[in-house]
Each structure stands twice: as structure tokens, then as C-alpha cells.
Design a protein around this motif. Structure first.
Motif, short mmCIF file in Angstrom:
data_model
loop_
_atom_site.label_atom_id
_atom_site.label_comp_id
_atom_site.label_asym_id
_atom_site.label_seq_id
_atom_site.Cartn_x
_atom_site.Cartn_y
_atom_site.Cartn_z
N GLU A 46 0.63 -1.29 0.46
CA GLU A 46 0.07 0.04 0.00
C GLU A 46 0.74 1.35 0.27
O GLU A 46 0.84 2.13 -0.44
CB GLU A 46 -1.10 -0.21 1.40
CG GLU A 46 -2.07 -1.19 0.98
CD GLU A 46 -2.84 -0.97 2.30
OE1 GLU A 46 -4.19 -0.13 2.42
OE2 GLU A 46 -2.85 -1.94 3.12
N GLU A 48 4.12 2.13 -1.22
CA GLU A 48 4.02 1.54 -2.56
C GLU A 48 3.54 1.61 -3.89
O GLU A 48 3.83 2.42 -5.01
CB GLU A 48 4.62 -0.23 -2.56
CG GLU A 48 6.26 -0.40 -1.57
CD GLU A 48 7.33 -1.64 -2.19
OE1 GLU A 48 6.04 -2.55 -3.18
OE2 GLU A 48 7.64 -2.67 -1.62
N GLU A 49 2.18 1.90 -2.72
CA GLU A 49 1.31 2.16 -4.12
C GLU A 49 1.72 3.68 -4.59
O GLU A 49 1.06 4.27 -5.07
CB GLU A 49 0.07 1.62 -3.93
CG GLU A 49 -0.78 1.93 -5.48
CD GLU A 49 -1.88 1.30 -5.36
OE1 GLU A 49 -3.44 1.78 -5.15
OE2 GLU A 49 -2.44 -0.19 -5.04
N ILE A 50 0.97 4.51 -2.66
CA ILE A 50 0.64 5.99 -2.42
C ILE A 50 2.16 6.92 -3.30
O ILE A 50 1.92 7.24 -3.74
CB ILE A 50 1.23 6.04 -1.64
CG1 ILE A 50 -0.33 5.04 -0.90
CG2 ILE A 50 1.45 7.37 -0.65
CD1 ILE A 50 -0.45 4.93 0.76
N GLN A 51 3.45 5.72 -2.87
CA GLN A 51 4.87 6.19 -3.17
C GLN A 51 4.54 6.54 -4.78
O GLN A 51 4.87 7.25 -5.50
CB GLN A 51 6.05 5.48 -3.10
CG GLN A 51 7.28 6.00 -3.45
CD GLN A 51 8.37 4.35 -3.15
OE1 GLN A 51 7.34 3.69 -3.41
NE2 GLN A 51 9.14 4.90 -2.35
N SER A 52 4.50 5.58 -5.75
CA SER A 52 4.10 5.39 -7.26
C SER A 52 2.97 6.57 -7.75
O SER A 52 3.32 7.10 -8.55
CB SER A 52 3.69 3.52 -7.77
OG SER A 52 5.23 3.36 -7.44
N ASP A 53 2.03 6.62 -6.56
CA ASP A 53 1.05 7.35 -7.23
C ASP A 53 1.67 9.11 -6.83
O ASP A 53 1.37 10.16 -8.03
CB ASP A 53 -0.03 7.36 -6.33
CG ASP A 53 -0.93 7.13 -6.37
OD1 ASP A 53 -0.76 5.56 -7.66
OD2 ASP A 53 -1.81 5.64 -5.94
N ILE A 54 1.90 9.43 -5.97
CA ILE A 54 2.89 10.63 -5.93
C ILE A 54 3.97 11.16 -7.10
O ILE A 54 3.78 12.31 -8.47
CB ILE A 54 3.75 10.78 -4.42
CG1 ILE A 54 2.90 10.51 -3.40
CG2 ILE A 54 4.41 12.10 -4.83
CD1 ILE A 54 3.20 11.29 -1.94
N TYR A 56 3.92 9.32 -9.90
CA TYR A 56 2.91 9.71 -11.60
C TYR A 56 2.91 11.03 -11.69
O TYR A 56 3.37 11.66 -12.68
CB TYR A 56 2.48 8.53 -11.14
CG TYR A 56 1.48 8.13 -13.02
CD1 TYR A 56 2.52 7.80 -14.02
CD2 TYR A 56 0.23 8.84 -12.58
CE1 TYR A 56 1.66 7.91 -15.09
CE2 TYR A 56 -0.10 8.97 -14.02
CZ TYR A 56 0.19 8.56 -15.05
OH TYR A 56 -0.82 8.73 -16.01
N LYS A 57 2.27 11.19 -9.94
CA LYS A 57 1.36 12.98 -10.65
C LYS A 57 2.44 14.23 -10.88
O LYS A 57 2.04 14.85 -11.90
CB LYS A 57 0.59 13.02 -9.49
CG LYS A 57 -0.62 11.88 -9.63
CD LYS A 57 -1.48 11.64 -7.86
CE LYS A 57 -2.65 11.37 -8.19
NZ LYS A 57 -3.94 11.12 -6.75
N ARG A 60 3.99 13.48 -14.24
CA ARG A 60 2.79 14.65 -15.15
C ARG A 60 2.46 15.64 -15.59
O ARG A 60 1.57 16.33 -16.21
CB ARG A 60 1.32 13.13 -15.13
CG ARG A 60 1.71 11.83 -14.87
CD ARG A 60 1.04 11.14 -16.68
NE ARG A 60 -0.10 11.88 -16.76
CZ ARG A 60 -0.44 11.48 -17.65
NH1 ARG A 60 0.72 11.18 -19.16
NH2 ARG A 60 -1.39 11.89 -19.14
N ARG A 168 6.55 -0.62 -12.15
CA ARG A 168 5.91 0.77 -11.69
C ARG A 168 6.03 1.92 -13.41
O ARG A 168 4.75 2.67 -13.01
CB ARG A 168 6.28 1.16 -10.35
CG ARG A 168 5.90 0.26 -9.50
CD ARG A 168 6.75 0.77 -7.98
NE ARG A 168 6.93 -0.46 -6.54
CZ ARG A 168 7.72 0.52 -5.84
NH1 ARG A 168 8.57 1.61 -5.54
NH2 ARG A 168 7.74 -0.48 -5.12
#
Length: 190
Positions: A46, A48-54, A56-57, A60, A168
Motif C-alpha cells: 500500500e 509502495e502504491e502511494i509512492q508510485s502515485d505521487i 506519477y502525478k 504528469r 511501476r
């Protein structure tokens, strides 16, 4: 005005922490022990997913595109020691022998990680992957002496962290920035 800004930021931080923890918001920040106890119960995937989302945003938004070098994002990779001492706190700790073969020989145990951070310019970096460097279950179950078994190391962890980054961010153009330890055929192939 400055006091109001500080108060606003503390309210925002507290609100975010309590929201993340799924708890009712209070007027104060939770104690560090409370946050650590919550994080211990949290599944690492979970985070790691938050880390990737940050990351990625941030990519972008294109706000940080000036930090690219020849159209590629710089990814800084290096090992870091989290804990060291004369006590082996669990089986995953690595060991180092000092003054081997001398009267004052001693062993120190340590926990290390390999960290990958993306550089966004202006001294701003953001973690994109973390990989533990530790004795594996296979290592711990072998019947050989510690001298006969090769412990985990940064170059072995690099193979694992590179796979995480590729999974990722499969289309992210990157350039790895690392020290001389990573100048090897295996790393260059990856």
C-alpha cells in the motif's frame, strides 16, 4: 501572519495523518509512536502504491520537465544503512567482521536498504523504490557457516529494484546515476 500559516500547516498535516490512519481528527498531531504502530500494521504494498502515485502525478504535471537530461529523468541509486550495532536483532541483519584474525576481532550487525530516487531539479528528489538488503530466508535456512555463504548486497538488490522500477514505470525514460559499484556488465545490461 506567519503564526497563522504555521497553524494552518499543522492543521493540514494533522488532518492528512488522521485521514490516512482512518481515525477521527484531533487538535494535535499523533505521537510518532502512534504513527509507527499504524505503519507496522500497514501492508508495504500500500505504501509502495502511494509512492508510485505521487511520482506519477509529479511527472504528469510537467512542472519538473526542466530537470530531465537529454529527455530522460535522473534516477539516483545508492545504499543506505538504517541500523548498526553489536546485537543481531533478527535473522535478516547482515554482519561485518572487523579486525579479522586479531585479538580485538568483533562483529557488527546492520540493516541496509537500496534506495532509488527521481531527481526533479532544485534539490528536490522523491523516492520511487526501496529494496531491503538483508539475509533471505534461504540464506538463514542453509546449514553452511556464515563465511561460506555470500550475503545479500547492493548489486544483488539492484537487480530487484530495477525490476520494481520497470514494473511501476514501464515507459519512463530514465538515466541511472550511481557510484562506481554499479559499473558492471550485469548492471549495464539491465
Amino acid at each position: 501572519m506567519q503564526g497563522m500559516t504555521r497553524e494552518f500547516n499543522n492543521e493540514t498535516v494533522a488532518g492528512n495523518l488522521y485521514s490516512f490512519m482512518g481515525s477521527k481528527e484531533k487538535e494535535y498531531l499523533p505521537h510518532g509512536v502512534t504513527v509507527n504502530e499504524f505503519l507496522e500494521r500497514l501492508d508495504p504494498s500500500e505504501l509502495e502504491e502511494i509512492q508510485s502515485d505521487i511520482v506519477y502525478k509529479m511527472i504528469r504535471r510537467k512542472t519538473f520537465d526542466d530537470a530531465k537530461v537529454l529527455g530522460k529523468w535522473l534516477v539516483l541509486i545508492d545504499g543506505s544503512e538504517l541500523d548498526e550495532g553489536k546485537t543481531k536483532k533478527n535473522e535478516n541483519y547482515l554482519s561485518r567482521c572487523y579486525n579479522k584474525g586479531k585479538d580485538n576481532e568483533f562483529i557488527k550487525y546492520h540493516r541496509s536498504i537500496l534506495e532509488a530516487k527521481i531527481y526533479f531539479g532544485n534539490n528536490l528528489v522523491c523516492s520511487i523504490a526501496t529494496e531491503p538488503i538483508e539475509n533471505s530466508a534461504e540464506y538463514n535456512e542453509k546449514k553452511l557457516s556464515e563465511e561460506e555463504i555470500k550475503q545479500d548486497c547492493e548489486s544483488k538488490a539492484f537487480v530487484r529494484i530495477a525490476a520494481k522500477i520497470k514494473k511501476r514505470f514501464p515507459r519512463l525514460p530514465i538515466c541511472i546515476v550511481a557510484d562506481g559499484l554499479y559499473v558492471s556488465e550485469k548492471v549495464l545490461k539491465i
